[in-house]
Scaffold this active site. Structure first.
Site, mmCIF file in Angstrom:
data_model
loop_
_atom_site.group_PDB
_atom_site.id
_atom_site.type_symbol
_atom_site.label_atom_id
_atom_site.label_comp_id
_atom_site.label_asym_id
_atom_site.label_seq_id
_atom_site.Cartn_x
_atom_site.Cartn_y
_atom_site.Cartn_z
ATOM 1 N N ASP A 101 0.849 -1.182 0.000
ATOM 2 C CA ASP A 101 0.000 0.000 0.000
ATOM 3 C C ASP A 101 0.896 1.247 0.000
ATOM 4 O OD1 ASP A 101 -3.038 0.786 0.424
ATOM 5 O OD2 ASP A 101 -1.941 1.966 1.906
ATOM 6 N N TYR A 231 -2.385 11.294 2.692
ATOM 7 C CA TYR A 231 -3.292 11.631 1.602
ATOM 8 C C TYR A 231 -3.346 13.142 1.387
ATOM 9 C CZ TYR A 231 -4.792 6.800 2.117
ATOM 10 O OH TYR A 231 -4.808 5.429 2.165
ATOM 11 N N HIS A 294 -6.853 -6.979 -0.860
ATOM 12 C CA HIS A 294 -5.856 -5.918 -0.739
ATOM 13 C C HIS A 294 -4.792 -6.216 0.305
ATOM 14 C CE1 HIS A 294 -4.198 -1.936 -1.189
ATOM 15 N NE2 HIS A 294 -4.302 -1.722 0.105
#
Length: 318
Positions: A101, A231, A294
Site C-alpha cells: 500500500d 493523503y 488488498h
C-alpha cells in the site's frame, strides 16, 4: 510476538519506532494504511528464520513513531529521508525493500531516487505509476470518481477524523482491513466513506478478533491524523515531482497483487499491470497475481512470504 526487539531510533529529525530481529542482509518491511509494523507479523519470523535481518518500522505518523501535526511534514521526500536514516542506523549501504500500500509507494520512490541504497524491491498491491503532467492528483481523482472517493474525503483536515469517531476503533478497523472487491471506496455525496463501508458480520479465516483488536488498541492511542496526512500531502508530492517526469526504476523489482484487490480492476489497473507501460517504467520487473484481496500479506501470508523469500534469495546469491 514477545521475542522481537523494539527500538526508537532518531532519523531525519524525528523518532521512529522499529521492530527488529535476525542477522544477515537487511530487509525493511514497510506497511500501509491503516496499519503499523504488526501487519508484517507473519513475514518477520519467516524471513528471520531464513537468514535475514528484518526491520519493520512504524512509519512517520503511525504507531509508536513520532507524528508531526501538519500534513506539510508528510511528503514523499520526508518519508524517504526517514527510510535512508533507518538504513544508515543499522550500518548498511543497501537494503531490500518490501512495501504494501503506502509502503509500496515508498519502496518504488526510494528505488527511483536512491537506487544505490536499494538491493531490490517487492511492492505489494500498489504498482508504480507515472505522474500525470496535466492535472494534480486530487483533481484527477475527482474527475474520474467524484468527491465521494475516500481519498477526496480525506483531504479536509479533521473531516475523516470526526467521521471515524462515530464508531469504536475495532469497527473502523473491520471496515477498512476486511474490505473486499464487492465493496466500493466511492461513497454517495451525502455520506462519509466510513458510514458507507460495511462491517462484516463474520470474520474471514485469515484474521482473528484478537488480531483486529491489536490494531484497534494502537489506533485508539494514536488517532488517525498522522496516517490521513499522507493523503493530504498528495498534491504537494505532485508539485515536487515535476523534475522526475518519465523517470524509470532500474532496481530489480517484483510486484505482488491479489486478483480480488478492490483497486486491481479499477480504472484499467489490471490492464496497466499486465501491459507494456508498467514494464517499460520498471524494466527489471516480475509480476505475481495471487488469489486474494488488498491486505494479501496477511490473507495469504505463507504464499506472500514464499514469494518474498524467492526474490530475496535470488538477488542475495547473484
Amino acid at each position: 510476538m514477545e521475542d522481537l526487539n523494539h527500538h526508537r531510533i532518531k532519523t531525519n529529525g524525528i523518532f521512529l519506532h522499529v521492530v527488529e530481529k535476525g542477522t544477515g542482509p537487511l530487509v525493511l518491511l514497510l506497511h500501509g494504511f491503516p496499519e503499523f509494523w504488526y501487519s508484517w507479523r507473519h513475514q518477520i519470523t519467516f524471513l528471520v528464520n531464513h537468514g535475514y535481518h528484518v526491520v519493520a518500522p512504524d512509519l512517520r505518523g503511525y504507531g509508536d513513531s513520532d507524528s508531526p501535526l501538519s500534513y506539510n511534514s508528510y511528503t514523499l521526500f520526508h518519508l524517504l529521508g526517514d527510510l535512508v536514516g533507518i538504513i544508515d542506523h543499522f550500518g548498511e549501504q543497501q537494503a531490500f525493500l518490501v512495501g504494501h500500500d503506502w509502503g509500496a509507494l515508498l519502496a518504488w520512490h526510494l528505488s527511483l531516487h536512491r537506487p544505490d541504497r536499494v538491493k531490490g524491491l517487492i511492492a505489494i498491491s500498489i504498482p508504480y505509476h507515472q505522474r500525470n503532467p496535466d492535472a494534480k492528483v486530487i483533481e484527477s481523482f475527482r474527475r474520474i470518481y467524484g468527491d465521494g472517493l475516500y481519498i477526496c474525503q480525506f483531504q479536509e483536515p479533521g473531516r475523516a477524523e470526526k467521521a471515524f469517531a462515530r464508531y469504536d476503533y475495532l469497527t473502523v478497523m473491520k471496515k477498512f482491513l476486511l474490505i473486499t472487491k464487492t465493496d466500493n471506496l466511492v461513497a454517495p455525496l451525502d455520506m462519509e466513506i466510513i458510514d458507507y463501508l460495511q462491517t462484516p458480520s463474520v470474520l474471514p479465516p485469515w484474521i482473528t478478533e484478537e488480531e483486529l483488536q491489536v490494531y484497534a488498541d494502537k489506533f485508539q492511542e494514536t488517532g488517525f491524523t498522522g496516517p490521513l496526512n499522507y493523503y493530504r500531502a498528495m498534491d504537494m508530492n505532485w508539485e515536487l515531482y515535476g523534475a522526475w517526469q518519465g523517470s524509470k526504476i532500474s532496481v530489480p523489482s517484483k510486484f505482488i497483487v491479489g486478483d480480488k484487490d478492490i483497486g486491481f480492476d479499477t480504472n484499467g489497473t489490471r490492464e496497466y499491470v499486465l501491459g507494456d507501460t508498467f514494464k517499460s517504467l520498471v524494466p527489471d520487473l516480475q509480476v505475481v497475481i495471487l488469489d486474494g484481496h488488498h491486505f494479501i500479506q496477511q490473507e495469504k501470508a505463507q504464499q506472500v512470504s514464499e514469494e518474498i523469500l524467492a526474490f530475496l534469495h535470488k538477488l542475495s546469491v547473484d
